[in-house]
Design an enzyme around this catalytic site. Structure first.
Site, PDB file in Angstrom:
ATOM      1  N   ASP A 304      -5.787 -58.203  31.394  1.00  0.00           N
ATOM      2  CA  ASP A 304      -5.124 -56.907  31.405  1.00  0.00           C
ATOM      3  C   ASP A 304      -3.643 -56.955  31.282  1.00  0.00           C
ATOM      4  O   ASP A 304      -3.021 -58.126  31.943  1.00  0.00           O
ATOM      5  CB  ASP A 304      -5.681 -55.845  32.452  1.00  0.00           C
ATOM      6  N   THR A 306      -0.954 -54.663  32.085  1.00  0.00           N
ATOM      7  CA  THR A 306      -0.553 -53.893  33.389  1.00  0.00           C
ATOM      8  C   THR A 306      -1.127 -54.361  34.787  1.00  0.00           C
ATOM      9  O   THR A 306      -2.340 -54.247  34.740  1.00  0.00           O
ATOM     10  CB  THR A 306      -0.722 -52.062  33.318  1.00  0.00           C
ATOM     11  N   ASP A 537      -6.824 -55.196  37.441  1.00  0.00           N
ATOM     12  CA  ASP A 537      -6.627 -54.499  38.575  1.00  0.00           C
ATOM     13  C   ASP A 537      -6.952 -52.969  38.762  1.00  0.00           C
ATOM     14  O   ASP A 537      -7.138 -52.398  39.737  1.00  0.00           O
ATOM     15  CB  ASP A 537      -5.219 -54.561  38.791  1.00  0.00           C
TER      16      ASP A 537
END
Length: 804
Positions: A304, A306, A537
């Site tokens: 990912d 971010t 996350d």
């Protein structure tokens, strides 16, 4: 306040201290044990009560009946194997438990009118528990208040569509918040909760597959069955001969002990335990031990953007007005209206701390699926904040401007007004753009070097993000990721499964990927034979983390992401991943090395036992097995035990490959056959002398060739490996030189002809082993040069298993 009297208004107050104490006294507490590691008792039993220890214990009892304490020295293997295994696993347990406490989610409960964070094990029946985006439902309950609360129950049901929850609806432990927030009352805690019952009764929560452990277990099972006929024939041969009973029993035990790969399982356990300890020093929590091995086999890393490639915080650098209106007030009001702000909303709160006196009528929380959030204010209308390429039509001027800004690697959000209700299903009507809000994310300083490591190791990296594809591509391009200049909008991916898998396999950067789409992309890569690691996350990464071969979550990520991942990077450093890969390679490479030592010994032990039995079976003169248990103990310590222990902990940077068992057997079987043939030949050539001298000659051949195999396994050499081999050779030679050791081990190398014969047979065996290895390398090189499918994918395990 009893359970039946807890109402919505009580959600603000929660339980009192006295009510909490009474529920603790009644045992109405969430006392589900943590899954992080085994108990001390389980560790001791697992290391003591093993199949190998049971076999050695029986043989030890037999040899002790003969009264020969020296021949019982192999019993030290039981103490050494169990003791070292227990100590290392206890060290690993302490590391895991310490890190698990740091990583453990702490729910917020309301007690005596105040919200507080507590341990999950301290939640009691009837507690009022707050829920926010990405948080897991830790116990079963009933919703008291809801502000757009949507739960993802895919971990329990397999269905990925979020389920709206309102007051009175039931929530089940194991689900997590996809959007919105709320408060619920705990109705079932501890082992009565749904997820706990699934874990205990249905066995839903399973471990990641380990090719290494599975291969070793299959080898041990095969050897155990092989011991039965070989052992029976050896017993018959020894006991039906003319030797005294104690000598016959000693020969029998010596033959059987040599067949047992006493330390192979131990070496695997130690390698994993040491790996956990080493990674623990880097603040890396390994929630499932085989994940260390699994990440070393990964050939595709899905990351990912971010929180992985960039820091998990943002900064507003501009709010570019499109039309006249209260832009600053609207942004401040939207940020204040969100009780559980994500990083974007937190950035708005910092940029617009002055909140207007706008009364909130309704809130539409952010959802990864729809890519926007909003709120309705009395007298000020409804405002939304979201992705321009989702809220605006293709060809719109504001959307084109947002794309241009996003091409610089910035995040752009659209602030717009709408007259329609935010809670109505379907698209928002009559959006009136008000401003483009530009946010900046800081790229992690270690991201570039980490991506370079993966590229150097022939591991593909795919950036899969929910952000705008152009913006994601710009960030990836700034990190020199190959293929970043061709970012793909996931909404444009083909619907056909085969074409979809092709596009995912060839692409590098993907934007506007929904949580369900991330899961599909991981599945498509796995369907093509790739071993996939997913890092993330957020709540939008949970489904992909769960379905990937190895899920890696950041320590500051959502509790749901941390709970489904096998590896949690508590220091939030993407750069820790190369260390995990390196640790996995060390484990796999070193276990393969030491497995060759153990299995070579087992092969030649079984063959020698059969060779000495066959003459008696076909009516010829029976041959007595030449080696005593004390001889086997010496061979095991100097040519297997000590070298294997040291080499299993050494650095190893070889790339992980599939086919562990075939590759080890391809090395061990020829070597074992040659060792057995050379040893028996040496014994027969000096059969005209007494048994002690002929046994000494055979032992010289056996231990010399075995030491050469140690030297082969230790390649390529470093100074300490050369010292290890030289030390083992020197100690072995002293056994044949020192008067005390010759007396204790019943050795007589005084016959020069016998000693030279033993060394000559050993030299012939060494030449044959090196020749066999040369032919094996030639055959493998030819096989690798043959045209065929991508060989990099061959042998990679597929793990279609449910995940918790």
């Amino acid at each position: 306040m009893g359970r039946e009297r807890l109402t919505v208004t009580d959600a603000e107050r929660g339980l009192s201290a006295a009510e909490v104490a009474s529920r603790f006294a009644a045992g109405q507490v969430n006392d589900v044990p943590v899954r992080a590691s085994r108990t001390v008792g389980q560790i001791v039993r697992a290391n003591l009560l093993t199949r190998i220890n049971a076999i050695l214990a029986v043989l030890l009892a037999i040899i002790l009946l003969t009264g020969s304490v020296l021949d019982a020295m192999f019993g030290l293997f039981i103490v050494f194997n169990s003791g070292v295994g227990i100590v290392q696993e206890l060290r690993a347990k302490r590391t895991l438990d310490r890190l698990a406490i740091v990583s453990k989610a702490r729910p917020r409960v309301r007690r005596d009118g105040a919200a507080m964070e507590i341990d999950g094990s301290a939640v009691v029946l009837d507690d009022a528990i707050e829920l926010g985006p990405g948080e897991q439902v830790i116990v079963d309950g009933v919703v008291l208040t809801s502000a757009g609360l949507e739960l993802d129950e895919s971990l329990l049901t397999g269905e990925s569509d979020p389920v709206p929850k309102g007051p009175g609806d039931q929530v089940l432990s194991g689900s997590f918040v996809a959007a919105g927030n709320g408060v619920y009352r705990a109705s079932r805690v501890g082992r009565d909760a749904y997820a706990a019952r699934l874990a205990e009764e249905a066995g839903r929560f399973t471990l990641v597959h380990s090719e290494l452990a599975a291969g070793v277990n299959s080898i041990i099972r095969f050897i155990t069955w092989l011991l039965v006929p070989a052992g029976a024939l050896t017993v018959w041969n020894q006991l039906s001969g003319h030797d005294p009973l104690d000598r016959a029993l000693a020969g029998m035990v010596g033959a059987l002990v040599q067949m047992v790969p006493e330390g192979l399982v131990l070496m695997v356990a130690i390698a994993f335990a040491v790996g956990v300890i080493r990674l623990g020093r880097r603040q890396c929590l390994v929630q499932e031990l085989p994940a260390i091995e699994g990440l070393a086999r990964v050939d595709v890393v899905c990351a990912d953007k971010t929180g992985t490639l960039t820091e998990n915080r943002m900064r507003v650098i501009e709010a570019r007005a499109i039309a006249d209106g209260p832009v600053a007030d609207a942004l401040g009001a939207l940020a204040a209206a969100d009780p559980m702000p994500n990083p974007s909303m937190r950035a708005l709160r910092e940029a617009y701390p002055e909140v207007p006196d706008w009364q909130v009528e309704a809130v539409a929380p952010f959802s990864s699926a729809r890519k926007w959030s909003g709120a309705s204010f009395t007298g000020h209308g409804s405002w939304v904040l979201g992705a321009p390429d989702v809220l605006l039509a293709d060809g719109d001027a504001e959307r084109a401007e947002a794309e241009r800004i996003g091409a610089r690697g910035l995040r752009v959000m659209l602030l717009a007004r709408t007259p329609g209700p935010l809670t109505a299903p379907g698209p928002l009507p009559e959006l009136k753009p008000a401003a483009l809000v530009v946010l900046e994310q800081q790229v992690r300083p270690d991201a570039r070097e980490t991506l370079k490591f993966f590229a150097d190791e022939d591991m593909s990296v795919k950036v899969i993000s929910g952000d705008n594809a152009v913006s994601v591509g710009a960030v990836a391009a700034s990190l020199d990721l190959p293929g970043a200049d061709h970012a793909v909008d996931a909404r444009a991916l083909p619907a056909d499964a085969a074409r979809f898998a092709d596009a995912v396999e060839t692409g590098t950067v993907f934007g506007r990927v929904t949580p369900a789409r991330k899961r599909e992309m991981v599945g498509a890569l796995r369907s093509r034979g790739h071993t996939v690691a997913m890092t993330g996350d957020g709540v939008n990464d949970v489904l992909a983390l769960k379905d990937a071969d190895i899920g890696v979550a950041m320590g500051t990520g959502s509790p749901a992401a941390r709970s489904v991942a096998q590896i949690v990077l508590l220091d939030n450093k993407f750069a820790t991943l190369p260390h995990v890969v390196a640790e996995g390679r060390r484990v796999i490479g070193n276990i393969e090395r030491v497995a060759t030592l153990f299995l070579t010994k087992t092969v030649y032990a079984v063959l020698l036992a059969l060779i000495f039995v066959i003459p008696g079976l076909i009516g010829l003169e029976k041959l007595t097995y030449p080696f005593l248990p004390r001889h086997i103990t010496m061979i095991s310590w100097f040519t297997i035990g000590v070298p294997a222990f040291v080499l299993s902990l050494a650095p190893n940077h070889e790339r992980a490959r599939g086919g562990f068992v075939p590759r080890v057997m391809r090395s061990a079987v020829p070597a074992g056959v040659i060792v057995a043939a050379a040893t028996f030949t040496a014994y027969q050539l000096v059969s005209d002398v007494d048994k002690t001298k002929s046994a000494t000659t055979a032992l010289i051949t056996l231990i010399t060739v075995s030491l050469w195999i140690v030297a082969i396994v230790a390649r390529p050499y470093t100074w300490w490996k050369a010292l290890l081999v030289a030390t083992m050779a020197g100690l072995s030679a002293l056994m044949f030189i020192l008067p005390l050791s010759k007396a204790l081990f019943v050795l007589d190398p005084s016959d020069t002809r016998g000693t030279l014969t033993g060394l000559a047979c050993a030299a012939a065996g060494i030449v044959l082993i090196e020749t066999a290895r040369w032919f094996d390398r030639r055959l493998r090189a030819r096989a690798a040069a043959r045209p065929g499918p991508d060989r990099r994918r061959r042998g990679r395990p597929r793990h279609d298993r449910p995940r918790s």
